[in-house]
Design a protein around this motif. Structure first.
Motif, PDB file in Angstrom:
ATOM      1  N   PHE A 377      -1.273  -5.588 -70.699  1.00  0.00           N
ATOM      2  CA  PHE A 377      -1.683  -4.325 -70.082  1.00  0.00           C
ATOM      3  C   PHE A 377      -1.880  -4.422 -68.711  1.00  0.00           C
ATOM      4  O   PHE A 377      -1.236  -3.773 -67.836  1.00  0.00           O
ATOM      5  N   HIS A 378      -2.585  -5.074 -67.969  1.00  0.00           N
ATOM      6  CA  HIS A 378      -3.078  -5.314 -66.622  1.00  0.00           C
ATOM      7  C   HIS A 378      -1.669  -6.158 -66.089  1.00  0.00           C
ATOM      8  O   HIS A 378      -1.392  -5.725 -64.833  1.00  0.00           O
ATOM      9  N   MET A 379      -1.077  -7.024 -66.709  1.00  0.00           N
ATOM     10  CA  MET A 379       0.038  -7.786 -66.004  1.00  0.00           C
ATOM     11  C   MET A 379       1.085  -6.612 -65.663  1.00  0.00           C
ATOM     12  O   MET A 379       1.898  -6.738 -64.784  1.00  0.00           O
ATOM     13  N   HIS A 380       1.226  -5.709 -66.830  1.00  0.00           N
ATOM     14  CA  HIS A 380       2.186  -4.730 -66.500  1.00  0.00           C
ATOM     15  C   HIS A 380       2.041  -3.883 -65.382  1.00  0.00           C
ATOM     16  O   HIS A 380       2.893  -3.160 -64.983  1.00  0.00           O
ATOM     17  N   ARG A 381       0.771  -3.783 -64.889  1.00  0.00           N
ATOM     18  CA  ARG A 381       0.201  -2.717 -64.047  1.00  0.00           C
ATOM     19  C   ARG A 381      -0.102  -3.398 -62.695  1.00  0.00           C
ATOM     20  O   ARG A 381      -1.004  -2.647 -61.946  1.00  0.00           O
ATOM     21  N   SER A 382       0.047  -4.765 -62.555  1.00  0.00           N
ATOM     22  CA  SER A 382      -0.191  -5.417 -61.356  1.00  0.00           C
ATOM     23  C   SER A 382       0.437  -5.161 -60.269  1.00  0.00           C
ATOM     24  O   SER A 382       1.629  -4.968 -60.146  1.00  0.00           O
ATOM     25  N   LYS A 383      -0.340  -4.600 -59.262  1.00  0.00           N
ATOM     26  CA  LYS A 383       0.173  -4.133 -58.008  1.00  0.00           C
ATOM     27  C   LYS A 383       0.947  -5.374 -57.207  1.00  0.00           C
ATOM     28  O   LYS A 383       1.610  -5.071 -56.336  1.00  0.00           O
ATOM     29  N   LYS A 384       0.524  -6.548 -57.413  1.00  0.00           N
ATOM     30  CA  LYS A 384       1.100  -7.714 -56.797  1.00  0.00           C
ATOM     31  C   LYS A 384       2.386  -8.049 -57.199  1.00  0.00           C
ATOM     32  O   LYS A 384       3.419  -8.186 -56.684  1.00  0.00           O
ATOM     33  N   ILE A 385       2.753  -7.597 -58.803  1.00  0.00           N
ATOM     34  CA  ILE A 385       3.932  -7.770 -59.416  1.00  0.00           C
ATOM     35  C   ILE A 385       4.929  -6.371 -59.265  1.00  0.00           C
ATOM     36  O   ILE A 385       6.073  -6.635 -58.833  1.00  0.00           O
ATOM     37  N   TRP A 386       4.264  -5.380 -59.421  1.00  0.00           N
ATOM     38  CA  TRP A 386       5.011  -3.897 -59.402  1.00  0.00           C
ATOM     39  C   TRP A 386       5.001  -3.015 -58.227  1.00  0.00           C
ATOM     40  O   TRP A 386       5.286  -1.837 -58.107  1.00  0.00           O
ATOM     41  N   GLY A 387       4.250  -3.508 -57.380  1.00  0.00           N
ATOM     42  CA  GLY A 387       4.021  -2.754 -56.083  1.00  0.00           C
ATOM     43  C   GLY A 387       2.987  -1.621 -56.056  1.00  0.00           C
ATOM     44  O   GLY A 387       2.091  -1.731 -57.007  1.00  0.00           O
ATOM     45  N   PRO A 388       2.710  -1.075 -54.808  1.00  0.00           N
ATOM     46  CA  PRO A 388       1.356  -0.106 -54.845  1.00  0.00           C
ATOM     47  C   PRO A 388       1.330   0.921 -55.728  1.00  0.00           C
ATOM     48  O   PRO A 388       0.192   1.464 -55.995  1.00  0.00           O
ATOM     49  N   GLU A 389       2.329   1.446 -56.367  1.00  0.00           N
ATOM     50  CA  GLU A 389       2.370   2.577 -57.249  1.00  0.00           C
ATOM     51  C   GLU A 389       2.524   1.847 -58.631  1.00  0.00           C
ATOM     52  O   GLU A 389       2.843   2.526 -59.691  1.00  0.00           O
ATOM     53  N   ALA A 390       1.884   0.636 -59.160  1.00  0.00           N
ATOM     54  CA  ALA A 390       2.125   0.197 -60.417  1.00  0.00           C
ATOM     55  C   ALA A 390       1.449   1.016 -61.493  1.00  0.00           C
ATOM     56  O   ALA A 390       1.881   0.595 -62.540  1.00  0.00           O
ATOM     57  N   GLU A 391       0.509   1.673 -61.205  1.00  0.00           N
ATOM     58  CA  GLU A 391      -0.414   2.157 -62.100  1.00  0.00           C
ATOM     59  C   GLU A 391       0.110   3.622 -62.460  1.00  0.00           C
ATOM     60  O   GLU A 391      -0.242   4.406 -63.242  1.00  0.00           O
ATOM     61  N   SER A 392       1.274   4.167 -61.982  1.00  0.00           N
ATOM     62  CA  SER A 392       1.847   5.584 -62.213  1.00  0.00           C
ATOM     63  C   SER A 392       3.235   5.097 -63.026  1.00  0.00           C
ATOM     64  O   SER A 392       3.284   3.891 -63.292  1.00  0.00           O
ATOM     65  N   PHE A 393       3.720   6.243 -63.222  1.00  0.00           N
ATOM     66  CA  PHE A 393       4.963   6.330 -64.117  1.00  0.00           C
ATOM     67  C   PHE A 393       6.217   6.488 -63.194  1.00  0.00           C
ATOM     68  O   PHE A 393       6.258   7.658 -62.589  1.00  0.00           O
ATOM     69  N   ASN A 394       7.109   5.557 -63.155  1.00  0.00           N
ATOM     70  CA  ASN A 394       8.307   5.913 -62.438  1.00  0.00           C
ATOM     71  C   ASN A 394       9.516   4.897 -62.845  1.00  0.00           C
ATOM     72  O   ASN A 394       9.512   3.905 -62.838  1.00  0.00           O
ATOM     73  N   PRO A 395      10.358   5.799 -63.664  1.00  0.00           N
ATOM     74  CA  PRO A 395      11.474   4.822 -64.329  1.00  0.00           C
ATOM     75  C   PRO A 395      12.374   4.118 -63.318  1.00  0.00           C
ATOM     76  O   PRO A 395      13.082   3.062 -63.875  1.00  0.00           O
ATOM     77  N   ASP A 396      12.289   4.243 -61.943  1.00  0.00           N
ATOM     78  CA  ASP A 396      13.166   3.614 -61.238  1.00  0.00           C
ATOM     79  C   ASP A 396      12.615   2.016 -61.028  1.00  0.00           C
ATOM     80  O   ASP A 396      13.433   1.375 -60.365  1.00  0.00           O
ATOM     81  N   ASN A 397      11.488   1.860 -61.426  1.00  0.00           N
ATOM     82  CA  ASN A 397      11.028   0.519 -61.373  1.00  0.00           C
ATOM     83  C   ASN A 397      11.978  -0.476 -62.199  1.00  0.00           C
ATOM     84  O   ASN A 397      11.929  -1.635 -61.739  1.00  0.00           O
ATOM     85  N   PHE A 398      12.738   0.119 -63.133  1.00  0.00           N
ATOM     86  CA  PHE A 398      13.651  -0.708 -63.874  1.00  0.00           C
ATOM     87  C   PHE A 398      15.095  -0.641 -63.384  1.00  0.00           C
ATOM     88  O   PHE A 398      15.925  -1.195 -64.056  1.00  0.00           O
ATOM     89  N   LEU A 399      15.233   0.047 -62.101  1.00  0.00           N
ATOM     90  CA  LEU A 399      16.757  -0.194 -61.670  1.00  0.00           C
ATOM     91  C   LEU A 399      16.936  -1.665 -61.374  1.00  0.00           C
ATOM     92  O   LEU A 399      16.137  -2.288 -60.866  1.00  0.00           O
ATOM     93  N   PRO A 400      18.066  -2.063 -61.506  1.00  0.00           N
ATOM     94  CA  PRO A 400      18.417  -3.407 -61.245  1.00  0.00           C
ATOM     95  C   PRO A 400      17.919  -4.235 -60.008  1.00  0.00           C
ATOM     96  O   PRO A 400      17.494  -5.035 -60.078  1.00  0.00           O
ATOM     97  N   HIS A 401      18.161  -3.312 -58.837  1.00  0.00           N
ATOM     98  CA  HIS A 401      17.513  -3.908 -57.583  1.00  0.00           C
ATOM     99  C   HIS A 401      15.842  -4.223 -57.528  1.00  0.00           C
ATOM    100  O   HIS A 401      15.599  -4.791 -56.579  1.00  0.00           O
ATOM    101  N   ASN A 402      15.426  -3.345 -58.606  1.00  0.00           N
ATOM    102  CA  ASN A 402      14.033  -3.402 -58.322  1.00  0.00           C
ATOM    103  C   ASN A 402      13.369  -4.530 -59.431  1.00  0.00           C
ATOM    104  O   ASN A 402      12.294  -4.877 -59.169  1.00  0.00           O
ATOM    105  N   THR A 403      14.323  -4.982 -60.299  1.00  0.00           N
ATOM    106  CA  THR A 403      13.827  -5.936 -61.119  1.00  0.00           C
ATOM    107  C   THR A 403      14.421  -7.358 -61.128  1.00  0.00           C
ATOM    108  O   THR A 403      14.053  -8.491 -61.572  1.00  0.00           O
TER     109      THR A 403
END
Length: 475
Positions: A377-403
């Motif tokens: 739960f917290h790994m998936h929402r880590s701002k260190k990993i997923w950026g400052p908006e990690a706790e929000s919902f944005n499918p663009d997080n899984f665009l190829p250049h973001n992963t």
């Protein structure tokens, strides 16, 4: 001379000092930070209420970092949300066994793939893998399509009626799919196999006792066990030499009963594995579909993008057949599904225990007998990993250049490594067929705010208050 009472008091103080010293020794030796907690209790008093667990984990992480060491009573345990450490654990042959917290599942479902210990788990997994092979999954598509078509007919009566709780309908859908694809028959209408009975059975035992549902739990468990046994007996009694040869032995119940005939499985193995497989296919898929719809209702801009993609594949509303090739073309829906499972993972925490000393990549040696909570739960929402908006919902997080630069274990909704989920492909295909039909035919809305969601750790992710959804018909 000291009185007996004083002697007891002195021994008690010495015992507390021993426990405290032992814990400080662990912390200094392991060089893993974490709260020492109280003598005897450790941090157990902080984790007694399931609805507080994820919140407490977040507090520990903020104070001590992504890898934490502490105690549950006298039991040493770690909380891990650092991708590399998670990979070390999930790929280690010394961390295959599940943690002790799954004893409650054993009581309800029996000891199957979910909680079997190695090496028995490895044997069962190898024997049951064919039931989730690619060709077998393709053979399930007609069932996925048929059951979702029935759901559409039920939803057609709801537009204009305000916000509704759609979870019972989705649970009925996924229960029908699960029992047909694994047990070979549709039992969702059977009184002894209602979805609420399943949920009663899988509640934690202490929660059932506190809520006064212990008697209901034992009744549900007994009835469902009896019903599963009846299905197995029926399958065996109908089998002849010719029918056995003509059946697809990769269908789960056919596979399990064949293992029973050959003496590889006993009755309890077949019952336990049947219970676990049905529950795993049923609840996680229902929750995943509902959480996707809920999040898209809260973020309508992403719902419209998903709708446009699906409409390009299926121009006409109403029922339609979704093929495997269609699911592979739903690129944006993939982004939506992944982002939903990142923000709300199907299983928020999984547990392992070390069967031998485990050396991590960073050189730290985790001793034998340590309980490990992998905090997805917290790994998936880590701002260190997923950026400052990690706790929000944005499918663009899984665009190829973001992963591209993400650690391979930063996103593990079905876990990963040696003991990953056997049915993860099944779950994704089933969810995509269902979501394609629902999003093509309906627009989903909710007045519930994303920031008001409160997440509750359980075997699968729960919400303290479940948002209701309003549906509008699309043309």
């Amino acid at each position: 001379m000291l009185t007996w009472t004083l002697w007891c008091g002195l021994l008690f103080v010495l015992w507390i000092y021993f426990l405290w010293s032992r814990r400080r020794f662990y912390l200094l030796t392991l060089k893993i930070p974490g709260p020492i907690g109280y003598p005897f209790l450790g941090m157990a008093h902080k984790l007694m209420r399931r609805e507080d667990i994820l919140n407490e984990f977040g507090i520990y992480m903020a104070k001590h970092g992504p890898t934490i060491f502490s105690w549950l009573g006298p039991i040493p345990f770690m909380i891990v949300s650092e991708p590399q450490v998670v990979q070390d654990i999930l790929t280690s042959p010394h961390c295959v066994n599940k943690g002790i917290i799954y004893k409650a599942v054993d009581d309800g479902a029996g000891v199957g793939l979910f909680s079997l210990k190695d090496p028995r788990w490895s044997v069962h997994r190898k024997l049951l893998n064919p039931a989730f092979g690619h060709k077998v999954l393709l053979s399930f598509l007609p069932i996925f399509n048929k059951e979702t078509a029935q759901l559409l007919s039920q939803l057609d009566a709801l537009p204009g009626g305000g916000e509704k709780d759609l979870i019972p309908l989705l649970q009925s859908l996924t229960l029908g799919i699960a029992t047909q694809t694994t047990m070979g028959c549709d039992v969702k209408s059977e009184e002894n196999f209602k979805s609420n009975s399943l949920m009663e059975r899988y509640q934690c035992r202490w929660a059932r006792q506190l809520s006064g549902k212990e008697a209901n739990y034992y009744r549900a468990k007994t009835e469902i066990r009896a019903f599963i046994r009846k299905l197995i007996q029926k399958r065996l009694s109908e089998d002849t030499e010719d029918s056995i040869k003509s059946k697809d032995k990769n269908i789960f119940l056919n596979l399990a009963t064949d293992l029973l005939r050959r003496g590889v499985f006993d009755w309890k193995n077949v019952e336990d594995e049947s219970n676990v497989i049905v529950f795993g296919a049923f609840e996680t898929t229902a929750n995943t579909v509902y959480y996707v719809l809920m999040l898209l209702a809260m973020f309508p801009q992403y719902q419209e993008r998903a709708f446009e993609e699906i409409k390009s594949l299926f121009p006409n509303s109403g029922d339609f057949e979704v093929t495997y090739e269609d699911t592979q073309q739903m690129v944006y829906l993939d982004l939506v599904l992944n982002e939903s499972m990142r923000v709300i993972p199907p299983v928020p925490v999984v547990s392992r225990q070390t069967s031998q000393d485990l050396t991590l990549t960073n050189g730290i040696v985790v001793p034998k007998g340590v309980q490990i909570a992998i905090n997805m739960f917290h790994m998936h929402r880590s701002k260190k990993i997923w950026g400052p908006e990690a706790e929000s919902f944005n499918p663009d997080n899984f665009l190829p250049h973001n992963t591209r630069d993400k650690h391979p274990y930063a996103f593990i909704p079905f876990t990963k490594g040696i003991r990953n989920c056997i049915g993860w492909r099944y779950a994704l295909i089933s969810a995509k067929v269902t979501l394609a039909k629902l999003l093509r035919n309906y627009r989903f809305k909710t007045s519930f705010k994303f920031e008001d969601l409160y997440y509750v750790e359980d075997i699968t992710m729960k919400l303290k208050a479940v948002p209701k959804l309003e549906i509008q018909k699309r043309m």
